[in-house]
Scaffold this motif. Sequence first.
Motif, PDB file in Angstrom:
ATOM      1  N   CYS A   1       0.849  -1.216  -0.205  1.00 46.45           N
ATOM      2  CA  CYS A   1       0.052   0.017   0.082  1.00 46.45           C
ATOM      3  C   CYS A   1       0.903   1.399  -0.039  1.00 46.45           C
ATOM      4  CB  CYS A   1      -0.842   0.142   1.395  1.00 46.45           C
ATOM      5  SG  CYS A   1      -1.831   1.473   1.535  1.00 46.45           S
ATOM      6  N   ARG A   2       0.680   1.999  -0.873  1.00 43.44           N
ATOM      7  CA  ARG A   2       1.339   3.351  -0.940  1.00 43.44           C
ATOM      8  C   ARG A   2       1.078   4.469   0.194  1.00 43.44           C
ATOM      9  NH1 ARG A   2       4.164   0.456  -3.138  1.00 43.44           N
ATOM     10  NH2 ARG A   2       4.465   0.567  -5.220  1.00 43.44           N
ATOM     11  N   ILE A   3      -0.236   4.141   0.798  1.00 45.14           N
ATOM     12  CA  ILE A   3      -0.331   5.302   1.945  1.00 45.14           C
ATOM     13  C   ILE A   3       0.320   4.617   3.237  1.00 45.14           C
ATOM     14  CG2 ILE A   3      -2.431   6.105   3.369  1.00 45.14           C
ATOM     15  CD1 ILE A   3      -2.624   6.782   0.254  1.00 45.14           C
ATOM     16  N   CYS A   4      -0.021   3.459   3.552  1.00 50.05           N
ATOM     17  CA  CYS A   4       0.700   3.030   4.821  1.00 50.05           C
ATOM     18  C   CYS A   4       1.999   2.397   4.808  1.00 50.05           C
ATOM     19  CB  CYS A   4      -0.089   2.069   5.705  1.00 50.05           C
ATOM     20  SG  CYS A   4      -0.610   0.543   4.829  1.00 50.05           S
ATOM     21  N   GLY A   5       2.346   1.695   3.763  1.00 50.47           N
ATOM     22  CA  GLY A   5       3.407   0.863   3.561  1.00 50.47           C
ATOM     23  C   GLY A   5       3.631  -0.145   4.370  1.00 50.47           C
ATOM     24  N   LYS A  10      -8.938   7.657  -8.104  1.00 51.44           N
ATOM     25  CA  LYS A  10      -8.772   9.268  -8.453  1.00 51.44           C
ATOM     26  C   LYS A  10      -7.202   9.256  -8.685  1.00 51.44           C
ATOM     27  CE  LYS A  10      -9.448  13.532  -7.122  1.00 51.44           C
ATOM     28  NZ  LYS A  10      -9.812  14.652  -6.282  1.00 51.44           N
ATOM     29  N   CYS A  11      -6.174   8.873  -7.765  1.00 50.29           N
ATOM     30  CA  CYS A  11      -4.761   9.100  -8.095  1.00 50.29           C
ATOM     31  C   CYS A  11      -4.065   7.937  -8.408  1.00 50.29           C
ATOM     32  CB  CYS A  11      -4.212   9.520  -6.802  1.00 50.29           C
ATOM     33  SG  CYS A  11      -4.215   8.310  -5.338  1.00 50.29           S
ATOM     34  N   GLY A  12      -4.506   6.545  -8.429  1.00 54.37           N
ATOM     35  CA  GLY A  12      -3.860   5.520  -8.939  1.00 54.37           C
ATOM     36  C   GLY A  12      -2.831   4.759  -8.138  1.00 54.37           C
ATOM     37  N   ARG A  13      -2.790   5.204  -6.888  1.00 56.29           N
ATOM     38  CA  ARG A  13      -1.955   4.522  -5.820  1.00 56.29           C
ATOM     39  C   ARG A  13      -2.350   3.463  -5.460  1.00 56.29           C
ATOM     40  NH1 ARG A  13      -0.644   9.524  -2.019  1.00 56.29           N
ATOM     41  NH2 ARG A  13      -2.758  10.091  -2.396  1.00 56.29           N
ATOM     42  N   PRO A  14      -1.500   2.269  -5.292  1.00 56.46           N
ATOM     43  CA  PRO A  14      -2.039   1.121  -4.653  1.00 56.46           C
ATOM     44  C   PRO A  14      -2.342   1.234  -3.255  1.00 56.46           C
ATOM     45  CG  PRO A  14      -0.009   0.795  -5.998  1.00 56.46           C
ATOM     46  CD  PRO A  14      -0.161   2.150  -5.911  1.00 56.46           C
ATOM     47  N   CYS A  24      -6.662   1.578   4.139  1.00 59.31           N
ATOM     48  CA  CYS A  24      -6.239   3.115   3.801  1.00 59.31           C
ATOM     49  C   CYS A  24      -7.178   3.424   2.791  1.00 59.31           C
ATOM     50  CB  CYS A  24      -4.932   2.940   3.296  1.00 59.31           C
ATOM     51  SG  CYS A  24      -3.680   2.803   4.817  1.00 59.31           S
ATOM     52  N   SER A  25      -8.368   2.854   2.338  1.00 58.18           N
ATOM     53  CA  SER A  25      -9.285   3.248   1.275  1.00 58.18           C
ATOM     54  C   SER A  25     -10.762   2.825   1.609  1.00 58.18           C
ATOM     55  CB  SER A  25      -8.801   2.515  -0.236  1.00 58.18           C
ATOM     56  OG  SER A  25      -9.052   1.247   0.086  1.00 58.18           O
ATOM     57  N   VAL A  26     -11.758   3.473   0.931  1.00 61.72           N
ATOM     58  CA  VAL A  26     -12.963   3.161   1.206  1.00 61.72           C
ATOM     59  C   VAL A  26     -13.779   2.782  -0.334  1.00 61.72           C
ATOM     60  CG1 VAL A  26     -15.187   4.751   1.602  1.00 61.72           C
ATOM     61  CG2 VAL A  26     -13.089   5.160   2.843  1.00 61.72           C
ATOM     62  N   ARG A  27     -14.358   1.811  -0.138  1.00 58.76           N
ATOM     63  CA  ARG A  27     -15.141   1.363  -1.476  1.00 58.76           C
ATOM     64  C   ARG A  27     -16.294   2.226  -1.476  1.00 58.76           C
ATOM     65  NH1 ARG A  27     -16.097  -4.763  -2.979  1.00 58.76           N
ATOM     66  NH2 ARG A  27     -16.797  -4.395  -4.949  1.00 58.76           N
ATOM     67  N   ARG A  28     -16.316   2.494  -2.816  1.00 60.48           N
ATOM     68  CA  ARG A  28     -17.511   3.629  -3.358  1.00 60.48           C
ATOM     69  C   ARG A  28     -18.074   2.916  -4.512  1.00 60.48           C
ATOM     70  NH1 ARG A  28     -18.219   5.782   0.943  1.00 60.48           N
ATOM     71  NH2 ARG A  28     -17.367   7.900   1.476  1.00 60.48           N
ATOM     72  N   GLY A  29     -19.161   1.753  -4.374  1.00 61.25           N
ATOM     73  CA  GLY A  29     -19.631   1.083  -5.441  1.00 61.25           C
ATOM     74  C   GLY A  29     -18.620   0.041  -5.885  1.00 61.25           C
ATOM     75  N   LEU A  30     -18.353   0.167  -6.842  1.00 56.59           N
ATOM     76  CA  LEU A  30     -17.299  -0.743  -7.766  1.00 56.59           C
ATOM     77  C   LEU A  30     -15.670  -0.389  -7.527  1.00 56.59           C
ATOM     78  CD1 LEU A  30     -19.173  -2.132 -10.484  1.00 56.59           C
ATOM     79  CD2 LEU A  30     -18.977  -3.254  -8.477  1.00 56.59           C
ATOM     80  N   ARG A  74     -12.427   2.121  -5.615  1.00 58.16           N
ATOM     81  CA  ARG A  74     -11.818   2.472  -3.970  1.00 58.16           C
ATOM     82  C   ARG A  74     -11.349   3.710  -4.316  1.00 58.16           C
ATOM     83  NH1 ARG A  74     -11.803  -0.337   0.208  1.00 58.16           N
ATOM     84  NH2 ARG A  74     -12.313  -2.758  -0.033  1.00 58.16           N
ATOM     85  N   ILE A  75     -11.266   4.491  -3.228  1.00 61.79           N
ATOM     86  CA  ILE A  75     -10.698   5.678  -3.026  1.00 61.79           C
ATOM     87  C   ILE A  75      -9.888   5.824  -1.863  1.00 61.79           C
ATOM     88  CG2 ILE A  75     -11.175   8.254  -3.043  1.00 61.79           C
ATOM     89  CD1 ILE A  75     -12.506   6.982  -5.503  1.00 61.79           C
ATOM     90  N   CYS A  76      -8.495   6.240  -2.023  1.00 60.90           N
ATOM     91  CA  CYS A  76      -7.715   6.394  -0.959  1.00 60.90           C
ATOM     92  C   CYS A  76      -8.238   7.362  -0.007  1.00 60.90           C
ATOM     93  CB  CYS A  76      -6.142   6.672  -1.287  1.00 60.90           C
ATOM     94  SG  CYS A  76      -5.983   8.088  -1.849  1.00 60.90           S
ATOM     95  N   LYS A  77      -7.773   7.358   1.317  1.00 60.76           N
ATOM     96  CA  LYS A  77      -8.414   8.304   2.271  1.00 60.76           C
ATOM     97  C   LYS A  77      -7.645   9.764   2.292  1.00 60.76           C
ATOM     98  CE  LYS A  77      -4.366   7.208   5.525  1.00 60.76           C
ATOM     99  NZ  LYS A  77      -4.215   6.790   6.985  1.00 60.76           N
ATOM    100  N   PHE A  78      -6.546   9.895   1.351  1.00 55.19           N
ATOM    101  CA  PHE A  78      -6.112  11.069   1.180  1.00 55.19           C
ATOM    102  C   PHE A  78      -7.051  11.806  -0.148  1.00 55.19           C
ATOM    103  CE2 PHE A  78      -1.720   9.508   2.357  1.00 55.19           C
ATOM    104  CZ  PHE A  78      -2.023  10.207   3.642  1.00 55.19           C
ATOM    105  N   CYS A  79      -7.455  11.142  -1.167  1.00 55.00           N
ATOM    106  CA  CYS A  79      -8.358  11.832  -2.018  1.00 55.00           C
ATOM    107  C   CYS A  79      -9.736  11.885  -1.829  1.00 55.00           C
ATOM    108  CB  CYS A  79      -8.215  10.554  -3.396  1.00 55.00           C
ATOM    109  SG  CYS A  79      -6.690  10.831  -4.280  1.00 55.00           S
TER     110      CYS A  79
END
Length: 83
Positions: free
Chosen positions: A41-45, A55-59, A64-70, A72-77
Motif C-alpha cells: 500500500c502506498r499510503i501506509c506501506g 482518483k490518484c492511481g496509488r495501490p 487506507c481506502s474506502v469502497r464506493r460502489g465498484l 476504491r478511493i484512498c483516504k487522501f483523495c
Amino acid sequence: MVKCYVCGFEEAEYKCPRCGRWVCRHDWAGRHCAACEATLCRICGERFSISTCAKCGRPVCEKCSVRRGLIRICKFCLESSVY
C-alpha cells in the motif's frame, strides 16, 4: 549458494521478512524484496494493496481506502474531494 528467487542469476544475500524469498542485492528494496515492495500500500506501506485508488492511481490496502460502489478511493483523495 542460493540463487535469487526474482532474477534467478545472482547469489541471494537477503531474505524478505514478508514473503520469505531469498533475493540478490539488485532485487532488495531496503525493508522487503522488490516484488513485495511493488505490491505494498502506498499510503501506509505496511499491508499489501488490494486495489488502486480510482482518483490518484496509488495501490491501496483495505484500511487506507474506502469502497464506493465498484471502485476504491484512498483516504487522501477522499478527504480532498467529494465522492
